[in-house]
Scaffold this motif. Sequence first.
Motif, PDB file in Angstrom:
ATOM      1  N   ASP A   2       0.836  -1.206   0.000  1.00  0.00           N
ATOM      2  CA  ASP A   2       0.000   0.000   0.000  1.00  0.00           C
ATOM      3  C   ASP A   2       0.872   1.259   0.000  1.00  0.00           C
ATOM      4  O   ASP A   2       2.099   1.178  -0.083  1.00  0.00           O
ATOM      5  CB  ASP A   2      -0.983  -0.015   1.180  1.00  0.00           C
ATOM      6  CG  ASP A   2      -0.300   0.000   2.547  1.00  0.00           C
ATOM      7  OD1 ASP A   2       0.890   0.399   2.645  1.00  0.00           O
ATOM      8  OD2 ASP A   2      -0.957  -0.375   3.528  1.00  0.00           O
ATOM      9  N   ASP A   3       0.222   2.411   0.089  1.00  0.00           N
ATOM     10  CA  ASP A   3       0.932   3.693   0.045  1.00  0.00           C
ATOM     11  C   ASP A   3       1.892   3.889   1.214  1.00  0.00           C
ATOM     12  O   ASP A   3       2.762   4.748   1.167  1.00  0.00           O
ATOM     13  CB  ASP A   3      -0.061   4.857   0.012  1.00  0.00           C
ATOM     14  CG  ASP A   3      -0.875   4.877  -1.275  1.00  0.00           C
ATOM     15  OD1 ASP A   3      -0.417   4.292  -2.281  1.00  0.00           O
ATOM     16  OD2 ASP A   3      -1.959   5.474  -1.280  1.00  0.00           O
ATOM     17  N   TYR A   4       1.713   3.088   2.275  1.00  0.00           N
ATOM     18  CA  TYR A   4       2.584   3.194   3.451  1.00  0.00           C
ATOM     19  C   TYR A   4       3.697   2.142   3.419  1.00  0.00           C
ATOM     20  O   TYR A   4       4.469   2.022   4.366  1.00  0.00           O
ATOM     21  CB  TYR A   4       1.763   3.041   4.733  1.00  0.00           C
ATOM     22  CG  TYR A   4       0.683   4.088   4.851  1.00  0.00           C
ATOM     23  CD1 TYR A   4       0.996   5.395   5.255  1.00  0.00           C
ATOM     24  CD2 TYR A   4      -0.634   3.788   4.524  1.00  0.00           C
ATOM     25  CE1 TYR A   4       0.020   6.366   5.335  1.00  0.00           C
ATOM     26  CE2 TYR A   4      -1.622   4.756   4.615  1.00  0.00           C
ATOM     27  CZ  TYR A   4      -1.284   6.042   5.013  1.00  0.00           C
ATOM     28  OH  TYR A   4      -2.267   7.004   5.083  1.00  0.00           O
ATOM     29  N   GLY A   5       3.759   1.354   2.346  1.00  0.00           N
ATOM     30  CA  GLY A   5       4.800   0.345   2.219  1.00  0.00           C
ATOM     31  C   GLY A   5       4.467  -0.989   2.865  1.00  0.00           C
ATOM     32  O   GLY A   5       5.286  -1.902   2.870  1.00  0.00           O
ATOM     33  N   ARG A   6       3.264  -1.132   3.416  1.00  0.00           N
ATOM     34  CA  ARG A   6       2.854  -2.385   4.064  1.00  0.00           C
ATOM     35  C   ARG A   6       2.254  -3.337   3.033  1.00  0.00           C
ATOM     36  O   ARG A   6       1.719  -2.907   2.014  1.00  0.00           O
ATOM     37  CB  ARG A   6       1.813  -2.101   5.150  1.00  0.00           C
ATOM     38  CG  ARG A   6       2.338  -1.223   6.268  1.00  0.00           C
ATOM     39  CD  ARG A   6       1.262  -1.007   7.304  1.00  0.00           C
ATOM     40  NE  ARG A   6       0.124  -0.309   6.710  1.00  0.00           N
ATOM     41  CZ  ARG A   6      -0.416   0.814   7.182  1.00  0.00           C
ATOM     42  NH1 ARG A   6       0.056   1.356   8.274  1.00  0.00           N
ATOM     43  NH2 ARG A   6      -1.443   1.387   6.588  1.00  0.00           N
ATOM     44  N   ILE A   7       2.315  -4.625   3.332  1.00  0.00           N
ATOM     45  CA  ILE A   7       1.669  -5.615   2.469  1.00  0.00           C
ATOM     46  C   ILE A   7       0.167  -5.316   2.483  1.00  0.00           C
ATOM     47  O   ILE A   7      -0.426  -5.127   3.546  1.00  0.00           O
ATOM     48  CB  ILE A   7       1.939  -7.041   2.972  1.00  0.00           C
ATOM     49  CG1 ILE A   7       3.440  -7.345   2.947  1.00  0.00           C
ATOM     50  CG2 ILE A   7       1.167  -8.066   2.126  1.00  0.00           C
ATOM     51  CD1 ILE A   7       3.822  -8.637   3.653  1.00  0.00           C
ATOM     52  N   ARG A   8      -0.421  -5.245   1.290  1.00  0.00           N
ATOM     53  CA  ARG A   8      -1.855  -4.947   1.195  1.00  0.00           C
ATOM     54  C   ARG A   8      -2.675  -5.986   1.942  1.00  0.00           C
ATOM     55  O   ARG A   8      -2.317  -7.160   2.008  1.00  0.00           O
ATOM     56  CB  ARG A   8      -2.289  -4.881  -0.268  1.00  0.00           C
ATOM     57  CG  ARG A   8      -1.720  -3.674  -0.990  1.00  0.00           C
ATOM     58  CD  ARG A   8      -2.330  -3.539  -2.386  1.00  0.00           C
ATOM     59  NE  ARG A   8      -1.764  -2.396  -3.080  1.00  0.00           N
ATOM     60  CZ  ARG A   8      -2.180  -1.129  -2.948  1.00  0.00           C
ATOM     61  NH1 ARG A   8      -3.185  -0.852  -2.134  1.00  0.00           N
ATOM     62  NH2 ARG A   8      -1.595  -0.162  -3.615  1.00  0.00           N
ATOM     63  N   ARG A   9      -3.809  -5.543   2.489  1.00  0.00           N
ATOM     64  CA  ARG A   9      -4.689  -6.412   3.284  1.00  0.00           C
ATOM     65  C   ARG A   9      -5.136  -7.642   2.514  1.00  0.00           C
ATOM     66  O   ARG A   9      -5.274  -8.719   3.067  1.00  0.00           O
ATOM     67  CB  ARG A   9      -5.948  -5.646   3.719  1.00  0.00           C
ATOM     68  CG  ARG A   9      -5.812  -4.865   4.958  1.00  0.00           C
ATOM     69  CD  ARG A   9      -7.166  -4.441   5.509  1.00  0.00           C
ATOM     70  NE  ARG A   9      -8.221  -4.296   4.505  1.00  0.00           N
ATOM     71  CZ  ARG A   9      -8.618  -3.134   3.992  1.00  0.00           C
ATOM     72  NH1 ARG A   9      -8.090  -2.025   4.386  1.00  0.00           N
ATOM     73  NH2 ARG A   9      -9.584  -3.103   3.102  1.00  0.00           N
ATOM     74  N   HIS A  10      -5.409  -7.468   1.224  1.00  0.00           N
ATOM     75  CA  HIS A  10      -5.961  -8.570   0.430  1.00  0.00           C
ATOM     76  C   HIS A  10      -4.889  -9.457  -0.202  1.00  0.00           C
ATOM     77  O   HIS A  10      -5.188 -10.298  -1.044  1.00  0.00           O
ATOM     78  CB  HIS A  10      -6.893  -8.012  -0.652  1.00  0.00           C
ATOM     79  CG  HIS A  10      -6.193  -7.155  -1.653  1.00  0.00           C
ATOM     80  ND1 HIS A  10      -5.900  -5.832  -1.418  1.00  0.00           N
ATOM     81  CD2 HIS A  10      -5.696  -7.449  -2.880  1.00  0.00           C
ATOM     82  CE1 HIS A  10      -5.271  -5.342  -2.478  1.00  0.00           C
ATOM     83  NE2 HIS A  10      -5.129  -6.300  -3.369  1.00  0.00           N
ATOM     84  N   ILE A  11      -3.642  -9.302   0.217  1.00  0.00           N
ATOM     85  CA  ILE A  11      -2.532 -10.101  -0.313  1.00  0.00           C
ATOM     86  C   ILE A  11      -1.883 -10.881   0.839  1.00  0.00           C
ATOM     87  O   ILE A  11      -1.622 -10.327   1.900  1.00  0.00           O
ATOM     88  CB  ILE A  11      -1.460  -9.187  -0.968  1.00  0.00           C
ATOM     89  CG1 ILE A  11      -2.010  -8.494  -2.212  1.00  0.00           C
ATOM     90  CG2 ILE A  11      -0.192  -9.975  -1.276  1.00  0.00           C
ATOM     91  CD1 ILE A  11      -2.243  -9.392  -3.400  1.00  0.00           C
ATOM     92  N   SER A  12      -1.627 -12.149   0.600  1.00  0.00           N
ATOM     93  CA  SER A  12      -0.848 -12.958   1.545  1.00  0.00           C
ATOM     94  C   SER A  12       0.441 -13.364   0.846  1.00  0.00           C
ATOM     95  O   SER A  12       0.441 -13.644  -0.352  1.00  0.00           O
ATOM     96  CB  SER A  12      -1.610 -14.216   1.955  1.00  0.00           C
ATOM     97  OG  SER A  12      -2.728 -13.891   2.743  1.00  0.00           O
ATOM     98  N   MET A  13       1.530 -13.374   1.591  1.00  0.00           N
ATOM     99  CA  MET A  13       2.808 -13.837   1.070  1.00  0.00           C
ATOM    100  C   MET A  13       3.274 -14.994   1.942  1.00  0.00           C
ATOM    101  O   MET A  13       3.411 -14.846   3.155  1.00  0.00           O
ATOM    102  CB  MET A  13       3.823 -12.697   1.063  1.00  0.00           C
ATOM    103  CG  MET A  13       3.427 -11.607   0.104  1.00  0.00           C
ATOM    104  SD  MET A  13       4.755 -10.457  -0.186  1.00  0.00           S
ATOM    105  CE  MET A  13       3.857  -9.189  -1.071  1.00  0.00           C
ATOM    106  N   ILE A  14       3.486 -16.127   1.290  1.00  0.00           N
ATOM    107  CA  ILE A  14       3.868 -17.342   1.996  1.00  0.00           C
ATOM    108  C   ILE A  14       5.372 -17.565   1.804  1.00  0.00           C
ATOM    109  O   ILE A  14       5.852 -17.666   0.676  1.00  0.00           O
ATOM    110  CB  ILE A  14       3.071 -18.561   1.470  1.00  0.00           C
ATOM    111  CG1 ILE A  14       1.557 -18.278   1.478  1.00  0.00           C
ATOM    112  CG2 ILE A  14       3.422 -19.815   2.264  1.00  0.00           C
ATOM    113  CD1 ILE A  14       0.980 -17.921   2.834  1.00  0.00           C
ATOM    114  N   VAL A  15       6.104 -17.601   2.910  1.00  0.00           N
ATOM    115  CA  VAL A  15       7.560 -17.792   2.900  1.00  0.00           C
ATOM    116  C   VAL A  15       7.855 -19.069   3.680  1.00  0.00           C
ATOM    117  O   VAL A  15       7.452 -19.187   4.833  1.00  0.00           O
ATOM    118  CB  VAL A  15       8.279 -16.584   3.565  1.00  0.00           C
ATOM    119  CG1 VAL A  15       9.780 -16.818   3.597  1.00  0.00           C
ATOM    120  CG2 VAL A  15       7.936 -15.290   2.862  1.00  0.00           C
ATOM    121  N   CYS A  16       8.527 -20.016   3.041  1.00  0.00           N
ATOM    122  CA  CYS A  16       8.873 -21.285   3.708  1.00  0.00           C
ATOM    123  C   CYS A  16       7.636 -21.952   4.319  1.00  0.00           C
ATOM    124  O   CYS A  16       7.692 -22.467   5.435  1.00  0.00           O
ATOM    125  CB  CYS A  16       9.950 -21.078   4.753  1.00  0.00           C
ATOM    126  SG  CYS A  16      11.481 -20.445   4.076  1.00  0.00           S
ATOM    127  N   GLY A  17       6.511 -21.883   3.613  1.00  0.00           N
ATOM    128  CA  GLY A  17       5.290 -22.536   4.072  1.00  0.00           C
ATOM    129  C   GLY A  17       4.506 -21.787   5.126  1.00  0.00           C
ATOM    130  O   GLY A  17       3.496 -22.294   5.611  1.00  0.00           O
TER     131      GLY A  17
END
Length: 103
Positions: free
Chosen positions: A62-77
């Motif tokens: 988002d505009d503040y540099g945070r991961i958007r609410r509607h997006i998930s990022m999966i790292v190492c499961g």
Amino acid sequence: MIAKPVTMVVFVLPSSLRRWVSGRTEVKVFAVGADRHSPPTLGSALDTLRRTHPMLEERLRDDYGRIRRHISMIVCGENARGLGGLDCALPPGAEVYVLPALA
């Protein structure tokens, strides 16, 4: 001068985001640690993504540099939010699965 740690990161994309990267299923970038004692993070990988694929990156943060609410990022499961979000340390050769959040 002592080098900062660097790792290759692969973002694996859902079909809904592929149009921003010419239809590719994955995008590779380098993530760089803040200093020689800090591991590369999800935030640093996204910073590189901003330079290489700005249209994609703005759909992930988002505009503040945070991961958007509607997006998930999966790292190492694991969901990156549970691993520290943007401060989540990335192991060498990390794969980050980008998923639209389920309604």
